[in-house]
Design an enzyme around this catalytic site. Structure first.
Site, PDB file in Angstrom:
ATOM      1  N   HIS A  64     -14.741 -12.529 -42.709  1.00 12.47           N
ATOM      2  CA  HIS A  64     -13.435 -12.429 -43.326  1.00 12.47           C
ATOM      3  C   HIS A  64     -13.539 -12.849 -44.661  1.00 12.47           C
ATOM      4  CE1 HIS A  64     -11.365 -10.569 -39.979  1.00 12.47           C
ATOM      5  NE2 HIS A  64     -12.056 -11.351 -39.231  1.00 12.47           N
TER       6      HIS A  64
ATOM      7  N   GLN B 162     -18.702 -17.927 -42.815  1.00  9.55           N
ATOM      8  CA  GLN B 162     -19.198 -17.130 -43.914  1.00  9.55           C
ATOM      9  C   GLN B 162     -18.131 -16.147 -44.351  1.00  9.55           C
ATOM     10  OE1 GLN B 162     -22.193 -17.639 -45.127  1.00  9.55           O
ATOM     11  NE2 GLN B 162     -23.197 -18.746 -43.536  1.00  9.55           N
ATOM     12  N   SER B 163     -17.912 -15.702 -45.721  1.00  9.83           N
ATOM     13  CA  SER B 163     -16.961 -14.850 -45.870  1.00  9.83           C
ATOM     14  C   SER B 163     -17.298 -13.452 -45.812  1.00  9.83           C
ATOM     15  CB  SER B 163     -16.761 -14.902 -47.476  1.00  9.83           C
ATOM     16  OG  SER B 163     -16.679 -16.284 -47.664  1.00  9.83           O
ATOM     17  N   THR B 164     -18.358 -12.795 -46.446  1.00  8.17           N
ATOM     18  CA  THR B 164     -18.584 -11.427 -46.039  1.00  8.17           C
ATOM     19  C   THR B 164     -19.501 -11.092 -45.400  1.00  8.17           C
ATOM     20  OG1 THR B 164     -20.094 -11.523 -48.165  1.00  8.17           O
ATOM     21  CG2 THR B 164     -17.669 -11.243 -48.447  1.00  8.17           C
TER      22      THR B 164
ATOM     23  N   GLN C 129     -22.719 -11.831 -46.869  1.00 11.46           N
ATOM     24  CA  GLN C 129     -23.165 -13.484 -46.781  1.00 11.46           C
ATOM     25  C   GLN C 129     -23.636 -13.611 -45.345  1.00 11.46           C
ATOM     26  OE1 GLN C 129     -19.836 -15.266 -48.113  1.00 11.46           O
ATOM     27  NE2 GLN C 129     -20.847 -16.177 -49.568  1.00 11.46           N
TER      28      GLN C 129
END
Ligand code: ZN
Length: 685
Positions: free
Chosen positions: A66, A24-26, A29
């Protein structure tokens, strides 16, 4: 399909671990997009169905929280690559495996390693063996698509921002003094004190013309400047702080104060170390500029004028451009002169006139000295110096000083404005102290922790109030009292002293130059058909002088045509020395104002073809030289002279040294007559 799938998972793979890659990016999220997380973990069940023991399935989620588009800073991806490379992994699982890597080159590297180590890949659509060409082709395509998807998404996002920015509707953080209203329209800050401060800053720059002077004016009056906190828990709060030079420049350069929407003033660039470099770009490169997009403190024209002023200031203050101190030599404007063509500071050169007089010539030749370009322009100094001196004497009169004193009165009224602002500062501090006191009073005294904090806050606010009050009183006392009549009289007397000192021939040039520097900031000159000089006085007023281009040296010494005609007439019957005497007696003077001499008339005749010399005139009339006459009469030259002296021959002197030409003797020339006295034979007076 199922059968095929099982074919792809031979037992030797099942002996190795299965890696479930979750990403997951953020952080947001991670918290909000639980659905996708659930789907990712559901893949685990697929692996179990394919025969993996549940505890042999390793979850890799190093990338949680990240965002990165390069493998370099993603631990999770690196770990997958390492594990696969060591041959410890039988299968890699991922929701969209192509998203394992954020760019194609990383992805293809992983596929290559998977093929070498016989590692399978599983996503929601099925199982792939990268060792098989068809599977690798498909996976490669998926990687490309994923990269393209990121690109398209970014482009759409950027495109949306861009079109909003071009319309001037993109909401971006506003500088202090401007705020969004509820409909995201830009308004002046409703806080009257903030408005007054920003207005004062622009007015002060208008008056002083430099950012430094504006900053100093605020500092001198101990006025604070507001800043709105942009982020953090204090977001939106006002902070009052002393004004800095950099801050003044930021405000003056920011087009939003002129009501213009602007976007793209800064460019960001990724550095190899992961940091971002920010650079301000030139106005021509701004992505969007929409003047008149919203309310502002100044007009757009005024903004542009301010930019021009700042540019000129920068030019005047840059390298090698400082006003130079007075040096020896009579050129009054040495170091004060700017070239009206290129803006460079002009140099001075002296030439010597007859009589040891130094004549200044102002030159713009820095480029010539540096790169051998042509001299930009040159201005004869004498007449310019003279005109500027005259201007000064005219300017420094009791009348102008009277005006200056009136301006002083106006400054007094501006001080009142500053004082009003300071009073507002005290009121605000008072209000905040009251608020802190109220908060402290309202809290339950048993709630020690909160009460202590509030008390400390109250104390701080009281201290701030005390400071503000003290500053207000101190400044009020220091505000200059109006001038007394006696002081006014003394200022007015200065004008008379100045004129006396300026006109006194005993005042050395150096002192004159120092005087001029007290009064004049700089002079910008342009030479066209005439010489235009823009004089900028200290204190801001300007004057423009237009001067004719002075005659060149040879033009200056040129004899007037009236005198030439006169000389032409006189040459018929007079020698140069005699002509000089006659001209002087009639009050004529040479081009440079001196009385005529024999030599001057001689040179005049010699230098001008239009003037026929006396010798030539006499010869044209048929006059004979002494030798010719002697031959004609059969006598010796000394006899010719003696006969002429006694009036036997008619002689006409053509120089002042008694050199003569003789009129032809006619039909009855004198002859030698022994025994007759010459005195008795005179034929001419
Ligand atoms: Zn120039």
């Amino acid at each position: 399909m199922n059968r095929e799938q099982h074919q792809k998972v031979p037992p030797r793979h099942l002996k190795r671990a299965a890696l479930l890659y979750v990403r997951q990016s953020t952080m947001r999220q991670v918290f909000e997009n639980t659905e996708s997380t659930k789907r990712q973990y559901a893949l685990r069940d697929r692996a179990v169905a394919l025969g993996w023991p549940r505890d042999e399935i390793v979850v890799v989620d190093g990338d949680l929280g990240h965002t990165a588009t390069a493998a370099g800073d993603r631990e999770g991806f690196e770990r997958v690559v390492t594990e696969v490379g060591m041959g410890r992994v039988g299968m890699v699982l991922g929701l969209e495996v192509s998203r394992l890597a954020r760019n194609s080159s990383d992805w293809h590297r992983l596929l290559e390693i998977c093929a070498l180590t016989e590692t399978l890949i599983l996503d929601e659509d099925g199982v792939y063996d990268p060792a098989h060409f068809n599977d690798r082709l498909l996976l490669g395509l998926k990687g490309q698509m994923s990269e393209a998807e990121i690109y398209v998404m970014k482009a759409r996002l950027h495109g949306g921002i861009l079109s909003k920015a071009l319309r001037g509707e993109l909401p971006v953080p506003l500088p202090t003094g401007l705020v969004y209203d509820t409909q995201t329209r830009v308004q002046l800050d409703p806080d009257a004190q903030v408005q007054a401060c920003v207005n004062l800053l622009f007015a002060t720059f208008d008056r002083t013309g430099t950012a430094t002077a504006t900053m100093k004016a605020f500092r001198k009056d101990e006025l604070l400047f507001p800043r709105r906190v942009r982020k953090g828990p204090q977001k939106g709060a006002l902070i009052w702080e002393p004004l800095h030079h950099q801050r003044v420049l930021q405000i003056l350069h920011n087009p939003r104060y002129a009501g213009a929407f602007v976007w793209g003033r800064r460019k960001e660039r990724r550095l190899p170390n992961g940091h971002t470099a920010v650079k301000f770009v030139a106005p021509e490169e701004w992505i969007s500029l929409v003047p008149g997009a919203h309310a502002g403190y100044i007009t757009w024209t005024q903004y542009q004028a301010n930019q021009q002023q700042l540019l000129e200031n920068a030019k005047a203050q840059g390298d090698d451009r400082r006003q130079s101190p007075p040096r020896e030599g009579p050129a009054l404007l040495q170091g004060l002169l700017l070239c009206g063509r290129c803006g460079d500071r002009m140099n001075v050169r002296y030439s010597m006139r007859r009589g040891g007089q130094q004549v200044p010539l102002y030159l713009c030749d820095r480029e010539r000295t540096r790169v051998g370009a042509r001299t930009c322009q040159s201005i004869p100094g004498a007449s310019l110096d003279e005109a500027i001196g005259q201007l000064l004497v005219e300017m420094v009169t009791p009348l102008t000083l009277e005006v200056a004193l009136t301006v002083q009165d106006e400054i007094q009224s501006r001080l009142a404005e500053a004082s009003r602002l300071r009073k507002m500062q005290v009121e605000r501090a008072q209000y905040e102290a009251d608020l802190a006191r109220q908060r402290f009073m309202n809290v339950d005294p048993n709630h020690r922790l909160v009460a202590d904090g509030l008390e400390a806050d109250w104390n701080a606010k009281l201290r701030a109030l005390h400071d503000a009050q003290e500053r207000c009183e101190r400044e009020h006392a220091a505000d200059r009292a109006p001038l007394t009549d006696d002081q006014r009289a003394r200022v007015l007397a200065l004008a008379v002293d100045f004129r006396r000192l300026w006109r006194d021939p005993k005042t050395p040039p150096r002192e004159r130059k120092r005087l001029i520097r007290f009064l004049i900031e700089d002079v910008t000159v342009t030479r066209e058909d005439t010489i235009t000089a823009h004089v900028r006085f200290r204190g801001g007023s300007t004057r423009t002088l237009t001067l004719p281009i002075p005659l060149r040296a040879w033009e200056l010494t040129k004899t007037s045509s009236a005198v030439m005609t006169k000389v032409d007439g006189l040459l018929d019957s007079h020698t140069p020395g005699r002509i000089a005497t006659i001209l002087n007696q009639n009050g004529h003077r040479s081009g440079n104002g001196r009385p005529f001499t024999r030599k001057m008339v001689f040179d005049l005749v010699k230098d001008h073809d239009a003037l026929k010399s006396r010798y030539d005139r006499l010869r044209d009339k048929g006059c004979l030289t002494q030798e010719e006459m002697a031959e004609r009469l059969g006598i010796t030259p000394p006899t010719v002279r003696r006969w002429a002296r006694h009036g036997l021959l008619r002689a006409h002197p053509y120089t002042d040294r008694q050199q003569c030409l003789y009129e032809p003797p006619g039909a009855h020339p004198p002859r030698k007559m022994q025994g007759h006295k010459l005195a008795g034979r005179r034929a001419f007076p």
